[in-house]
Design an enzyme around this catalytic site. Structure first.
Site, short mmCIF file in Angstrom:
data_model
loop_
_atom_site.label_atom_id
_atom_site.label_comp_id
_atom_site.label_asym_id
_atom_site.label_seq_id
_atom_site.Cartn_x
_atom_site.Cartn_y
_atom_site.Cartn_z
N HIS A 82 0.86 -1.20 0.00
CA HIS A 82 0.00 0.00 0.00
C HIS A 82 0.89 1.25 0.00
O HIS A 82 1.47 1.60 1.02
CB HIS A 82 -0.88 0.00 1.26
N HIS A 141 1.39 5.44 -1.84
CA HIS A 141 0.96 6.55 -2.69
C HIS A 141 2.20 7.16 -3.33
O HIS A 141 3.06 7.69 -2.63
CB HIS A 141 0.24 7.62 -1.85
N ASN A 193 -5.38 7.11 -5.94
CA ASN A 193 -6.07 8.36 -5.58
C ASN A 193 -5.33 9.60 -6.10
O ASN A 193 -4.97 10.49 -5.34
CB ASN A 193 -6.30 8.46 -4.07
N LYS A 241 -9.49 -0.23 -5.11
CA LYS A 241 -9.49 0.50 -3.84
C LYS A 241 -10.83 1.16 -3.58
O LYS A 241 -11.37 1.87 -4.44
CB LYS A 241 -8.38 1.57 -3.87
N HIS A 276 -10.37 1.41 2.48
CA HIS A 276 -10.10 2.44 3.49
C HIS A 276 -11.30 2.40 4.43
O HIS A 276 -12.37 2.91 4.11
CB HIS A 276 -9.95 3.83 2.86
N HIS A 286 -4.41 -0.37 6.31
CA HIS A 286 -3.90 0.43 7.43
C HIS A 286 -4.79 0.36 8.67
O HIS A 286 -5.36 1.36 9.09
CB HIS A 286 -3.65 1.89 7.01
N ASP A 293 1.45 2.70 3.54
CA ASP A 293 0.60 3.88 3.34
C ASP A 293 1.46 5.14 3.24
O ASP A 293 0.99 6.24 3.57
CB ASP A 293 -0.45 4.02 4.45
C1 NCD Z 1 -3.38 9.22 2.00
C2 NCD Z 1 -2.90 10.22 0.94
O1 NCD Z 1 -2.33 11.25 1.29
O2 NCD Z 1 -3.06 9.91 -0.26
N1 NCD Z 1 -3.39 9.87 3.27
C3 NCD Z 1 -3.37 9.28 4.49
O3 NCD Z 1 -3.51 9.97 5.50
N2 NCD Z 1 -3.18 7.98 4.63
C4 NCD Z 1 -4.70 8.69 1.64
C5 NCD Z 1 -5.10 7.50 2.46
O4 NCD Z 1 -4.60 6.38 2.28
O5 NCD Z 1 -5.95 7.68 3.35
ZN ZN Z 2 -3.32 5.08 1.71
#
Ligand code: NCD
Ligand code: ZN
Length: 347
Positions: free
Chosen positions: A13, A15, A41, A99, A136, A174, A247
């Site tokens: 996981h 970003h 996202n 997701k 999520h 998470h 995450d």
């Molecule tokens: C994530 C993001 O910034 O894309 N932020 C977070 O607090 N974890 C999005 C997510 O996974 O909730």
């Molecule tokens: Zn995330």
């Protein structure tokens, strides 16, 4: 024990963003991990395989030369995702999960699902195709206290969902509470969970006591230490349902140090070392390899990595800041000391 050699880990996981940030996020992701499950996202989100293909190409173009690191792509579930979108994804060979963000739950989730019942056709097809749903798990109801949003999601949304789709593979992403750990532990083998380094190392005191620390703010928000202890126990239990998902979510320093700072902690500057810190404190370093390198691949039905990395017990200082494209960023535990560092296997 002074050194620890483990199978190369994967991150289930992460970003990575797009644009100028990619050069930094991808080189960090590829340093120690073999593969990464890339969250969709972006703004606008990745909702079909055409977008996923193009995003994957941008990611791979940012890979350091000689790297074999792989980007496993995901689609963003919306009220409009069709059964055809899912079967196309299942046949694409590049999509490994879908997701589910409740609309408005977190960063870039405005196009998320407004009503889970609206997605039945897509979920039915996912169940048939064996396509995992990555959740999520927080309700967005403003009447629900932010510290209770995960537990309420499980009760209101997840339990009925699992009853309606008992064969659907679901990863509760998470996880942050003992409620989530109990739910996942008690469910059948289709249900698993990822755990981040911040939820293993910190609790809400780190975020709020003695001053508000925006770089510890992520969603789901850090909880009480009783929950943190249950997460540490789950991660280090050897239970295959719990595996690594950082995450890691980069945001610029200015967007976090603000009157309304955004949610997300960046951990890819030292991801495996942060997990090693948590496992070492729990005197469970022997359980790190299963959690970090075996259980995620097994759950997704993918081969385990064959290479290894080696960590050594040698304290080192994390930098105060790093770079995110053209901006400065303050990563998790910036300026703090860690006990373990990777000495072999890093790119
Ligand atoms: C994530 C993001 O910034 O894309 N932020 C977070 O607090 N974890 C999005 C997510 O996974 O909730
Ligand atoms: Zn995330």
């Amino acid at each position: 024990m002074n050194t620890l050699t483990i199978t190369r880990p994967d991150d289930w996981h992460v970003h990575l963003r797009n644009g100028p940030a990619l050069a930094d996020t991808v080189s960090d992701a590829a340093r120690n991990f073999g593969r990464a499950m890339v969250m969709p996202n972006l703004a606008p989100p990745i909702v079909n395989i055409t977008q996923a293909r193009s995003y994957r190409e941008q990611i791979l173009a940012a890979r350091p030369s000689g790297s074999h690191w792989q980007a496993l792509m995901t689609l963003y579930l919306t009220d409009n995702t069709s059964a055809q979108d899912i079967s196309d994804a299942a046949e694409s060979g590049i999509i490994y999960g879908v997701k589910y963000y409740p609309a408005g739950a977190t960063t870039n989730s405005a196009s998320g699902v407004t009503n889970i019942d609206a997605t039945d056709k897509a979920l039915e097809q996912m169940q048939v195709s064996g396509m995992p749903l990555q959740i999520h798990g927080e309700v967005t109801d403003p009447d629900i206290d932010i510290f209770d949003r995960e537990a309420v999601f499980i009760e209101r949304i997840l339990v009925p969902l699992v009853q309606r789709f008992p064969e659907l593979k679901i990863i509760l992403e998470h996880v942050t509470t003992r409620d989530a750990v109990a739910f996942v532990s008690d469910s059948n083998s289709n249900i698993a969970a990822t755990i981040t380094p911040q939820h293993l190392l910190f609790n809400r005191n780190h975020l709020l006591a003695g001053g508000i620390r925006p770089h510890y703010y992520c969603l789901p928000v850090l909880k009480r230490d009783v929950h943190q202890k249950v997460l540490i126990a789950a991660a280090s239990s050897g239970n295959k349902k719990f595996f690594l998902g950082t995450d890691s979510a980069p945001h610029s320093k200015s967007s976090k140090e603000s009157a309304c700072g955004c949610a997300g902690c960046y951990s890819h500057h030292a991801a495996i070392e942060l997990y090693a810190e948590a496992f070492s404190r729990a005197e469970a370093l022997d359980k790190l390899e299963g959690f970090a390198s075996h259980f995620g691949a097994d759950y997704y039905g993918l081969p385990r990595n064959t290479e290894t990395i080696t960590l050594r017990h040698e304290p080192w200082q994390l930098p105060q800041s790093s770079k995110l494209g053209n901006e400065a960023m303050v990563p998790l535990s910036a300026g703090e000391q860690l006990q373990w560092q990777v000495i072999d296997g890093a790119l």
